[in-house]
Design an enzyme around this catalytic site. Structure first.
Site, short mmCIF file in Angstrom:
data_model
loop_
_atom_site.label_atom_id
_atom_site.label_comp_id
_atom_site.label_asym_id
_atom_site.label_seq_id
_atom_site.Cartn_x
_atom_site.Cartn_y
_atom_site.Cartn_z
N GLU B 50 0.87 -79.10 60.75
CA GLU B 50 2.27 -78.31 60.53
C GLU B 50 2.83 -78.00 61.67
O GLU B 50 4.07 -77.73 61.09
CB GLU B 50 1.32 -77.15 59.97
CG GLU B 50 1.14 -76.53 58.42
CD GLU B 50 -0.06 -77.17 58.25
OE1 GLU B 50 -1.18 -78.28 59.13
OE2 GLU B 50 -1.11 -77.68 56.88
N PHE B 112 -9.46 -67.12 49.60
CA PHE B 112 -10.14 -68.63 50.25
C PHE B 112 -8.50 -68.90 50.94
O PHE B 112 -7.49 -68.79 50.68
CB PHE B 112 -10.32 -69.43 49.68
CG PHE B 112 -10.44 -70.55 50.15
CD1 PHE B 112 -10.72 -71.32 50.92
CD2 PHE B 112 -9.34 -71.58 49.43
CE1 PHE B 112 -11.02 -72.40 51.38
CE2 PHE B 112 -9.19 -72.92 49.75
CZ PHE B 112 -10.43 -73.21 51.20
N GLN B 113 -8.43 -68.90 52.35
CA GLN B 113 -6.74 -69.53 52.86
C GLN B 113 -6.16 -68.16 52.98
O GLN B 113 -5.18 -68.37 52.57
CB GLN B 113 -6.10 -70.76 52.54
CG GLN B 113 -7.37 -71.73 52.63
CD GLN B 113 -6.78 -73.42 52.31
OE1 GLN B 113 -5.96 -73.28 51.29
NE2 GLN B 113 -7.32 -74.42 52.91
N LYS B 162 1.11 -67.96 45.30
CA LYS B 162 0.98 -69.04 44.67
C LYS B 162 1.62 -68.47 43.06
O LYS B 162 2.28 -68.77 42.49
CB LYS B 162 -0.25 -69.31 44.30
CG LYS B 162 -0.76 -70.17 44.01
CD LYS B 162 -2.02 -71.33 44.03
CE LYS B 162 -1.93 -72.14 43.15
NZ LYS B 162 -2.56 -73.13 42.91
N MET B 479 2.83 -81.20 86.39
CA MET B 479 3.83 -79.36 86.56
C MET B 479 2.70 -78.98 87.12
O MET B 479 3.06 -77.73 88.05
CB MET B 479 4.21 -79.15 85.00
CG MET B 479 5.38 -77.58 85.93
SD MET B 479 6.80 -78.12 87.06
CE MET B 479 8.11 -78.45 86.57
C1 LIG Z 1 1.13 -75.79 75.19
C2 LIG Z 1 0.63 -75.29 76.09
N1 LIG Z 1 -0.62 -75.94 76.68
C3 LIG Z 1 -0.36 -76.08 78.06
C4 LIG Z 1 1.03 -75.57 78.67
C5 LIG Z 1 0.94 -75.26 80.50
N2 LIG Z 1 1.71 -76.67 81.17
C6 LIG Z 1 3.50 -76.43 81.38
S1 LIG Z 1 3.44 -78.55 82.02
C7 LIG Z 1 2.15 -79.20 81.20
C8 LIG Z 1 1.42 -79.95 81.67
C9 LIG Z 1 2.53 -81.02 81.24
O1 LIG Z 1 2.08 -82.92 81.99
P1 LIG Z 1 2.07 -84.12 81.49
O2 LIG Z 1 2.86 -84.34 79.51
O3 LIG Z 1 1.44 -85.27 81.72
O4 LIG Z 1 3.43 -83.90 82.11
P2 LIG Z 1 4.11 -83.87 83.87
O5 LIG Z 1 4.46 -82.91 84.03
O6 LIG Z 1 2.90 -84.71 84.40
O7 LIG Z 1 5.28 -84.63 83.63
C10 LIG Z 1 1.28 -77.90 80.98
C11 LIG Z 1 -0.09 -77.74 81.35
C12 LIG Z 1 2.31 -75.80 78.33
N3 LIG Z 1 3.58 -75.45 78.78
N4 LIG Z 1 2.26 -75.97 76.51
#
Ligand SMILES: Cc1ncc(C[n+]2csc(CCOP(=O)(O)OP(=O)(O)O)c2C)c(N)n1
Ligand SMILES: [Mg+2]
Lengths: 164, 580
Positions: B50, B112-113, B162, B479
């Site tokens: 979803e 449920f749900q 529902k 990042m």
């Molecule tokens: C759902 C979610 N969890 C955690 C984060 C924190 N976060 C921001 S950037 C990142 C790393 C992303 O890694 P990648 O997709 O490999 O991209 P890169 O920075 O290596 O280009 C994380 C964990 C987020 N933005 N969203």
């Protein structure tokens, strides 16, 4: 600064939680909140007492207005207004002396004894919050069993009105 | 016309002109799904999670300006949709999300749900409804679309028990032509007196700056913004959400501002004496330390949402209204005015800006033996002639794309700016491709982000959506690694991705084409080959330099003039300011 915000809101399930949720989510403080239906059954009127800097009060106003269910918002502390709160105090008055004292204080504060059962007296008092506080202070010799306060409501003086 | 509640839901969508519903079935919505089965006007796109449905609907909405529609079941269906709803909410994207609810009589019994979908979604929607009677479905749907798409747009949840969709109970149906909500009247026209005041300020400016955001895209005001900017010849910087509203190639454009914005944009923000903020909300990633934000400037702020104004930054001339209308009025007012912009001051200002720009803060090592992520994005720009729809996930790859893919048009750059939701890119790309069947759509992602909604590769196959996945694989949550390098003495706590799958095989097992590229010399050729496969989803795994960082960077809590630049990129200084 303390502000009294009046809100006209659609009288619908969940409307209250939208307002309460807004305050908690954005970290605004709520000193008191009262709500009841108005003469127009489709609308509720809510009064929130809050405090904060000018900026925060401005944001509170704007954020409330942004809620789809909110019809109108006014900060009634911006102009001349009347503020009232209702309090009921239950006291133990077995001793004749404390009964007399209670009656005397109720008279001075323009309160009324509205219930007596088994030497337990209930006093009703309305006024601004400070007056209610003073009454409680004055009662200090009498045994307070329970107090309940409605929280403040208010209305602007004169022509100004919160209407649609 | 007599219809059941379930049929009314679908008929309302038809009457609303909805092309696609992104959804996933379950017990509470089975009556509605039965109504879907019997018609072909509204096409249902079956996602694999979803969250994917909400992001796909969101991509559809961002790329078209039309509302995205989602249909999910109660309980876990609704909770899975929340991340996507919140994503749309923070970027003001119009969505109508229909959630099934347990039968009315069971509500509140921990059935449920059952979850309180209205309660759970309340803080991350523009508005939501629990429909109590079948008779109210049509009007509620109309209201939901109205609220989602007008004023400052946003997601609206419609929770439908529902029992009121029961196929055996038929009631009269008529879709309302209009709806009016007494408590909801967004301001469209700006206040004329405020507009006059703003124009006076603008014409008195010596060091003006336009700062425009996602509101310009949402209001379809790209043309108006372009006309306004060119009429004045003022420098313009755009937020991450606004990119493309003003063409990146326009000579007034200073690129993006903020945490990873250009040196010239941020320095000009810091030094300007008049700031014109248009459909932007002074997000903390843009302003940096508020105490040091635009310290010399008088600020004009145009926004449709009064609560955006003076929320983070106090402004001198607030104008509440639809950006498009206000810009038209301002341009008119400017033409009428006898005063003209101070050409001499402007020339001096541009000279200063050009000095800042001359350092080319977006330089990177082009002779590296490793693939540089920036290089891939630049080549992507070449191969797609700069004319693709680009979605992204969240991380370094997102910033590199914002920096190195110059967007010429609005609605081409589709990313989760406000919530920063990893997992957004792929499903969003599917929504974009559905809306633009013949367009080139690419998703720039990271090896961490892509795995958050990887299951949607299956949806892509089912509906033949030939998006191109450009994965910048640095084997790190880049990042996160970058922040750990800068602020935690390179303690890379949990940011290295061990046990990565073989992405080529993974793509193939989903029925797509996979490619791995590990040499700079192969980048262009591989991209050309992939984009030539017009009817195939191609998953491109670019093995990039693991340690590349995004520059420039303003650390949290710092001012615009305190940027970190790559040592080799520090521009010749002409102002008295020091670089951090
Ligand atoms: C759902 C979610 N969890 C955690 C984060 C924190 N976060 C921001 S950037 C990142 C790393 C992303 O890694 P990648 O997709 O490999 O991209 P890169 O920075 O290596 O280009 C994380 C964990 C987020 N933005 N969203
Ligand atoms: Mg990575």
């Amino acid at each position: 600064m303390r502000h009294i915000i009046s809100i006209l809101i659609e009288n619908e399930a969940g409307a209250l939680s939208r307002v309460a949720g807004l305050f908690s989510a954005r970290g605004y403080n709520i000193e008191s909140l009262t709500v009841a239906v108005t003469e127009d059954a489709s609308l509720s009127r809510m009064t929130i007492v809050t405090s904060g800097s000018e900026n925060i009060i401005e944001q509170i106003n704007k954020q409330l207005n942004k809620l789809v269910d909110v019809v109108k918002v006014a900060d009634i502390t911006e102009g001349a207004h009347i503020e009232r709160e209702l309090m009921m105090v239950k006291v133990d008055a077995k001793e004749a002396a404390s009964r007399d004292e209670l009656q005397r204080l109720a008279d001075i504060f323009k309160g009324r004894i509205i219930d007596v059962s088994d030497n337990i007296f209930t006093v009703e008092l309305t006024g601004e919050g400070e007056k209610l506080d003073s009454f409680l202070k004055a009662l200090n010799d009498v045994l307070i069993i329970e107090t309940v306060r409605s929280g403040a409501t208010g209305i602007a003086r004169g022509k100004k009105a919160l209407q649609i | 016309m007599k219809l059941s509640g379930g049929e009314i839901v679908i008929q309302s969508l038809k009457d609303e002109g909805v092309e696609y519903v992104f959804g996933y079935p379950g017990g509470a919505v089975l009556h509605i799904y039965d109504a879907i089965y019997n018609q072909s006007d509204v096409e249902h796109i079956l996602v694999r999670h979803e969250q994917g449905a909400t992001h796909a609907a969101d991509g559809y909405a961002r790329s078209t300006g039309k509302p995205g529609v989602v249909l999910v079941t109660s309980g876990p269906g609704a909770t899975n949709a929340i991340t996507g709803i919140a994503t749309a909410h923070l970027d003001s994207i119009p969505l109508v999300v229909i959630t099934g609810q347990v039968t009315s009589a069971f509500i509140g019994s921990d059935a449920f749900q059952e979850v309180d979908s209205v309660g759970i979604s309340r803080p991350c929607v523009k508005h939501n409804f629990l429909v109590k009677r079948a008779e109210d479905i049509a009007e509620t749907m109309k209201k939901a679309f109205h609220i989602a798409t007008t004023g400052r747009p946003g997601p609206v949840v419609v929770d439908i028990p529902k029992d009121i969709t029961d196929p055996s109970i038929k009631i009269d149906y008529e879709y309302p032509k209009e709806v009016s909500i007494r408590s909801y009247n967004p301001t469209v026209q700006g206040n004329q007196r405020q507009i006059k005041k703003a124009v006076e300020l603008i014409l008195a400016a010596k060091r003006p700056m336009i700062y425009s955001g996602g509101g310009v895209v949402l209001s379809n005001a790209s043309e108006e913004l372009t006309a306004f900017t060119q009429q004045l010849g003022f420098p313009i910087t755009q937020t991450l959400m606004g990119l493309g509203a003003y063409p990146a190639s326009g000579k007034e454009s200073l690129g993006m501002l903020g945490m990873h914005g250009t040196y010239e944009a941020n320095m000009a923000m810091h030094d300007c004496d008049t700031l014109i903020a248009i459909g932007a909300r002074f997000d903390d990633r843009v302003t940096g330390e508020l105490e040091q934000f635009c310290p010399h400037a008088k600020i004009i702020h145009i926004d449709i949402d009064p609560s955006s104004i003076a929320k983070n930054v106090q402004v001198d001339v607030p104008i509440v209204g639809d950006v498009k209308h206000v810009l038209v009025d301002m341009s008119k007012e400017l033409k009428l005015s006898k005063t003209k912009p101070d050409a001499k001051a402007l020339e001096k200002w541009w000279k200063q800006i050009n000095t800042w720009a001359s350092g080319n803060c977006l330089r990177y090592d082009r002779n590296s033996a490793l693939i540089k992520p920036q290089f891939v994005v630049e080549e992507l720009h070449k191969v797609t002639n700069g004319d693709a729809f680009i979605t992204s996930d969240v991380g370094q790859h997102q910033m590199f794309t914002a920096q190195f893919y110059p967007f010429e048009k609005p609605r081409r750059w589709i990313n989760s700016g406000g919530l920063g939701t990893m997992g957004f890119g792929l499903p969003a790309a599917l929504g974009v491709q559905l809306a633009h069947k013949d367009a080139v759509v690419a998703c720039v992602t990271g090896e961490a982000s892509i795995q958050m909604c990887i299951q949607e590769l299956s949806t892509a196959l089912q509906y033949n959506l030939p998006v191109k996945i450009i994965m910048l694989n640095n084997r790190y949550m880049g990042m996160v690694r970058q922040w750990q390098e800068f602020f935690y003495e390179s303690r890379y706590s949990q940011s290295y991705l061990k046990a990565l799958p073989d992405f080529v095989k993974l793509a193939e097992s989903y029925g797509h084409v996979g490619m791995q590229i590990d040499k700079p010399a192969d980048v262009n050729g591989a991209l050309t080959e992939a984009f030539a496969m017009k009817d195939k989803l191609v998953f491109m795994d670019f093995v990039t330099d693991q340690t590349e960082n995004v520059y420039p960077m303003i650390a949290a809590g710092k001012g615009h003039h305190e940027m970190h630049l790559q040592a080799e990129c520090i521009p010749v200084q002409s102002s008295d300011r020091e670089l951090a």
